[in-house]
Design a protein around this motif. Sequence first.
Motif, PDB file in Angstrom:
ATOM      1  N   ILE A 100       0.929  -0.997  -0.099  1.00 37.13           N
ATOM      2  CA  ILE A 100       0.237   0.135   0.099  1.00 37.13           C
ATOM      3  C   ILE A 100       0.871   1.051  -0.024  1.00 37.13           C
ATOM      4  N   PRO A 101       0.819   2.296  -0.929  1.00 39.82           N
ATOM      5  CA  PRO A 101       1.698   3.484  -1.062  1.00 39.82           C
ATOM      6  C   PRO A 101       1.657   4.173   0.130  1.00 39.82           C
ATOM      7  N   ALA A 102       2.835   4.580   0.698  1.00 40.68           N
ATOM      8  CA  ALA A 102       3.133   5.348   1.878  1.00 40.68           C
ATOM      9  C   ALA A 102       2.971   4.616   3.250  1.00 40.68           C
ATOM     10  N   ILE A 103       2.298   3.273   3.148  1.00 39.67           N
ATOM     11  CA  ILE A 103       2.161   2.535   4.156  1.00 39.67           C
ATOM     12  C   ILE A 103       3.271   1.739   4.217  1.00 39.67           C
ATOM     13  N   MET A 104       3.286   0.854   3.157  1.00 37.70           N
ATOM     14  CA  MET A 104       4.333  -0.104   3.146  1.00 37.70           C
ATOM     15  C   MET A 104       5.467   0.442   1.791  1.00 37.70           C
ATOM     16  N   THR A 105       6.898  -0.005   1.997  1.00 35.97           N
ATOM     17  CA  THR A 105       7.658   0.617   0.959  1.00 35.97           C
ATOM     18  C   THR A 105       7.502  -0.217  -0.238  1.00 35.97           C
ATOM     19  N   PRO A 106       7.711   0.446  -1.381  1.00 35.22           N
ATOM     20  CA  PRO A 106       7.771  -0.075  -2.720  1.00 35.22           C
ATOM     21  C   PRO A 106       8.950  -1.145  -2.833  1.00 35.22           C
ATOM     22  N   VAL A 107       8.441  -2.163  -3.607  1.00 38.13           N
ATOM     23  CA  VAL A 107       9.284  -3.212  -3.921  1.00 38.13           C
ATOM     24  C   VAL A 107      10.100  -2.973  -5.377  1.00 38.13           C
ATOM     25  N   PRO A 108      11.470  -3.148  -5.122  1.00 43.08           N
ATOM     26  CA  PRO A 108      12.155  -2.969  -6.343  1.00 43.08           C
ATOM     27  C   PRO A 108      11.943  -4.119  -7.128  1.00 43.08           C
ATOM     28  N   TRP A 109      11.605  -4.077  -8.503  1.00 40.11           N
ATOM     29  CA  TRP A 109      11.579  -5.118  -9.411  1.00 40.11           C
ATOM     30  C   TRP A 109      12.088  -4.644 -10.806  1.00 40.11           C
ATOM     31  N   GLY A 110      13.406  -5.101 -10.995  1.00 40.02           N
ATOM     32  CA  GLY A 110      14.135  -4.622 -12.296  1.00 40.02           C
ATOM     33  C   GLY A 110      14.263  -3.124 -12.198  1.00 40.02           C
ATOM     34  N   GLU A 111      13.943  -2.658 -13.175  1.00 36.67           N
ATOM     35  CA  GLU A 111      14.091  -1.053 -12.935  1.00 36.67           C
ATOM     36  C   GLU A 111      12.888  -0.178 -12.380  1.00 36.67           C
ATOM     37  N   ARG A 112      11.809  -1.008 -11.976  1.00 39.89           N
ATOM     38  CA  ARG A 112      10.584  -0.430 -11.358  1.00 39.89           C
ATOM     39  C   ARG A 112      10.531  -0.387  -9.963  1.00 39.89           C
ATOM     40  N   ASN A 113       9.743   0.227  -9.439  1.00 41.14           N
ATOM     41  CA  ASN A 113       9.211   0.227  -7.839  1.00 41.14           C
ATOM     42  C   ASN A 113       7.742  -0.047  -7.773  1.00 41.14           C
ATOM     43  N   LEU A 114       7.484  -1.243  -7.240  1.00 43.96           N
ATOM     44  CA  LEU A 114       6.054  -1.740  -7.268  1.00 43.96           C
ATOM     45  C   LEU A 114       5.309  -1.427  -6.069  1.00 43.96           C
ATOM     46  N   VAL A 115       4.189  -1.206  -6.174  1.00 42.97           N
ATOM     47  CA  VAL A 115       3.211  -0.998  -4.875  1.00 42.97           C
ATOM     48  C   VAL A 115       1.929  -1.696  -5.482  1.00 42.97           C
ATOM     49  N   ASP A 116       0.991  -1.637  -4.458  1.00 43.56           N
ATOM     50  CA  ASP A 116      -0.201  -2.297  -4.417  1.00 43.56           C
ATOM     51  C   ASP A 116      -1.009  -2.408  -5.593  1.00 43.56           C
ATOM     52  N   GLY A 117      -1.343  -3.304  -6.195  1.00 46.73           N
ATOM     53  CA  GLY A 117      -2.080  -3.258  -7.651  1.00 46.73           C
ATOM     54  C   GLY A 117      -3.337  -2.792  -7.582  1.00 46.73           C
ATOM     55  N   GLY A 118      -3.734  -2.512  -6.382  1.00 49.49           N
ATOM     56  CA  GLY A 118      -5.191  -2.251  -6.179  1.00 49.49           C
ATOM     57  C   GLY A 118      -5.331  -0.893  -6.911  1.00 49.49           C
ATOM     58  N   ILE A 119      -4.381   0.015  -6.958  1.00 51.86           N
ATOM     59  CA  ILE A 119      -4.564   1.537  -7.602  1.00 51.86           C
ATOM     60  C   ILE A 119      -4.721   1.289  -9.069  1.00 51.86           C
ATOM     61  N   ALA A 120      -4.304   0.026  -9.912  1.00 50.49           N
ATOM     62  CA  ALA A 120      -4.242   0.091 -11.229  1.00 50.49           C
ATOM     63  C   ALA A 120      -5.466  -1.091 -11.694  1.00 50.49           C
ATOM     64  N   SER A 121      -5.310  -2.214 -11.064  1.00 50.82           N
ATOM     65  CA  SER A 121      -6.195  -3.143 -11.347  1.00 50.82           C
ATOM     66  C   SER A 121      -6.784  -4.161 -10.181  1.00 50.82           C
ATOM     67  N   ASN A 122      -7.535  -3.787  -9.512  1.00 49.82           N
ATOM     68  CA  ASN A 122      -8.042  -4.340  -8.068  1.00 49.82           C
ATOM     69  C   ASN A 122      -8.646  -5.652  -8.068  1.00 49.82           C
ATOM     70  N   LEU A 123      -9.265  -5.777  -9.499  1.00 43.62           N
ATOM     71  CA  LEU A 123     -10.056  -6.952  -9.697  1.00 43.62           C
ATOM     72  C   LEU A 123      -9.681  -7.427 -11.096  1.00 43.62           C
ATOM     73  N   PRO A 124      -8.605  -8.392 -11.265  1.00 43.32           N
ATOM     74  CA  PRO A 124      -7.691  -8.553 -12.419  1.00 43.32           C
ATOM     75  C   PRO A 124      -8.419  -9.425 -13.212  1.00 43.32           C
ATOM     76  N   ILE A 125      -9.781  -9.095 -13.998  1.00 48.36           N
ATOM     77  CA  ILE A 125     -10.402  -9.874 -14.815  1.00 48.36           C
ATOM     78  C   ILE A 125      -9.576 -10.169 -16.181  1.00 48.36           C
ATOM     79  N   GLU A 126      -9.162  -8.877 -16.608  1.00 40.46           N
ATOM     80  CA  GLU A 126      -8.530  -8.891 -17.988  1.00 40.46           C
ATOM     81  C   GLU A 126      -7.228  -9.624 -17.721  1.00 40.46           C
TER      82      GLU A 126
END
Length: 758
Positions: free
Chosen positions: A210-236
Amino acid sequence: MPGKKRSNYHRIKAGPAVLIFVLLLFLSAPATILAQDATNDRPRIGLALSGGGARGASHIGVLKVLERERIPIDYIAGTSMGAIVGGMYASGMSPEEIEAQLVAVDWDDVFEDKVDRENRSFRRKTDDRLWLIGRKPGFNNGKISLPPGLVQGQKINQLLIMLTLPVADIDNFDDLAIPFRAVAADIQTGETVVLGAGSLPKAIRASMSIPAIMTPVPWGERNLVDGGIASNLPIEVVRGMGADIVIAVDISTPLSEEDAATSILSVVGQLTGFLTRRNTEAEIATLAAQDILLIPDLGDIKTGDFDRMADAVPTGVASAEEHLTELRRYSLDELAFAAHVAARQMPEGERPVIEFVHLENDTRIADEFLLSRLRASQPGKKIVGHPLDVEQLERGIDELYGLEIFSHIAYAVVEEDGKHGLQIWALPRSWGPNYLQLGVKWNTSFNGEGIFNFSASLLKTEMNSWNGEWRTAVSIGEEPGILTDFYQPLGSSGRWFAGARASVDQFNVNQFAEGTTDIEEQARITQFVASAYAGREFGTWGRSSLSYTRGGGEREIRIGDPNIPDQDFDIGELSVVLEADRLDNLYFPSHGHFLSAVYRINRTGLGASQDYDQALFAALIARSRGKNTFSLGVDFRTTTSGQAPPERRFRIGGLFNLSGFEFNQLSGQHYGRVIGQVRRKFWDAGIADVFIGTSLEYGNVWESRNDIDAGDGLFAGSLYLAADTMIGPLYLGYGVAEGGTGSFYLYVGALRNTAALR
């Protein structure tokens, strides 16, 4: 964590008899059924599990019904808590196993991410006596820096590693029992990031950051956070994996219908709800006629109600049962479903024998220092050549983390050239290695002398490859002072240590008129001391040390006979200290014990103004039942030879130290006290735990050893309210002592006369 092939370390999922039975069923099944599953004649079913915190336990109930109704699941995609449940199910765990594991977790402890005091290094435990605020922002190059999140994720990392360890050899999530995807978001762009390969626990951790609550996770060149802000119900996402039919489970929190502007937390919660709700509704709009949407009725169970996860499971069962007609369209018969389940069983395996340990260490500390400390924490001090003991390994990692120089430490079982080993990642704190701490101390009895002090401390860590550190602290107020202390661990594991410190400070020594709270004489003590010390730590629980202190000072009479001249004095002291500290909290312990024994020798030959010896002993034990804590403490301090000068006489008085008397109202060459306390936690205020308690005390001071008499003590007691706050302990109490002496007390930041002997 790419680049490593992980070991075949798996949990046994079915006994030989069960496998034989399933094989017979498989062989005896009608050819049409076998062919149907094998040739993909039936539609492929994907499961999309949304995020929603504690509400995600509802997913488990849905899985129970799907298995009961023999609905085959071919693909799973999950976000946040949906990623946890989905990842565990995809790794081969049953719904019942998932429920047992997740309901048993102490989520408050996991998300607090605070190092358990029992696991902190002994050096860090002694910081609690400095009345400094526990939070330590970074201070580097003249700038203050903060952690990227309130929770660094060490405990949640270890939990996820433990839960997924049986499939630690799998890098491609398509090779799990059920192909799986964890959904996260790029904190820089907000884009959806679908994770289908790499470290499974790390992918799940990224999905729930969760942004600001838990630290982002480094993944390659990206820093990742909770997927809920982009696709909370990943149907697609699950449809993109190849699903013909999508079963979507939406457990996201609905927007609040109450006033959302009542607090910062409610505002943040509502803003997060806007983000997740909108993308959830957009995903739901893509569902086709053959798809199934389940929305469990979770009532008043909120995202953070992790203590109610067991209550959320039945809501998933009820939601799925409301759609039985739709679900049963995709049921398999018993033989076909048994074959389907058998096909997704993970291979059996034994605990691997660890043949090597690799460390990826991004701190300034030498690899050998960290590995030696890790080995030293293990029974028998061996890791290599023995079967993996997860519990013992995690204890050792906890001890390393207790050095408080890492943002997190992760591990995995790996395989190289046919040999099994451990890969350990030790990541430094991004806001370190230098830290600023502030502190406040306010002690008053309202009708006597009070103390207010403000302090600031700079702690420089990782000064060399053996983790040397240097603390400098300044205090202003009624008891001003300056302290500088350099501490250097020695040896490959740093159990031995040496150091030097110097300080200048001022304080008052009061003498009260007999039977009153009136100060008849007050001496202002100004002293400078420097010392060198060396010793050894025993794990995280104990320490012994030897020190030599040299210094001097002045006694200035501020209240009393003005004809008494100022007096200079010299200090020349040799002291031996033995300590054991297993308290879970120095000021509000719920369990554990503390022991301290000090013997100090002052000699003119060592530089002192006079010869005298003193012995000091303190002990405390605490036990709890429910919200109630019982503790028993004993102090005994005695001048074994000679006469101690005024600043080294033993003093008693104040809350818990013969409550009812003024601070240090009684003094003598000898001191004894016994205290029993009963304390109850009655409110968790979020930012502080609040207690109500009472104490019963018995003790006294004596001038001569011949005067010491256990029957010559004074009874005292107190009632108090207390809180364990971010700035330290807070006490408001009333004490009464034998003879009718009574007093109110307020302590903020620290207690005078704690069990710690200095």
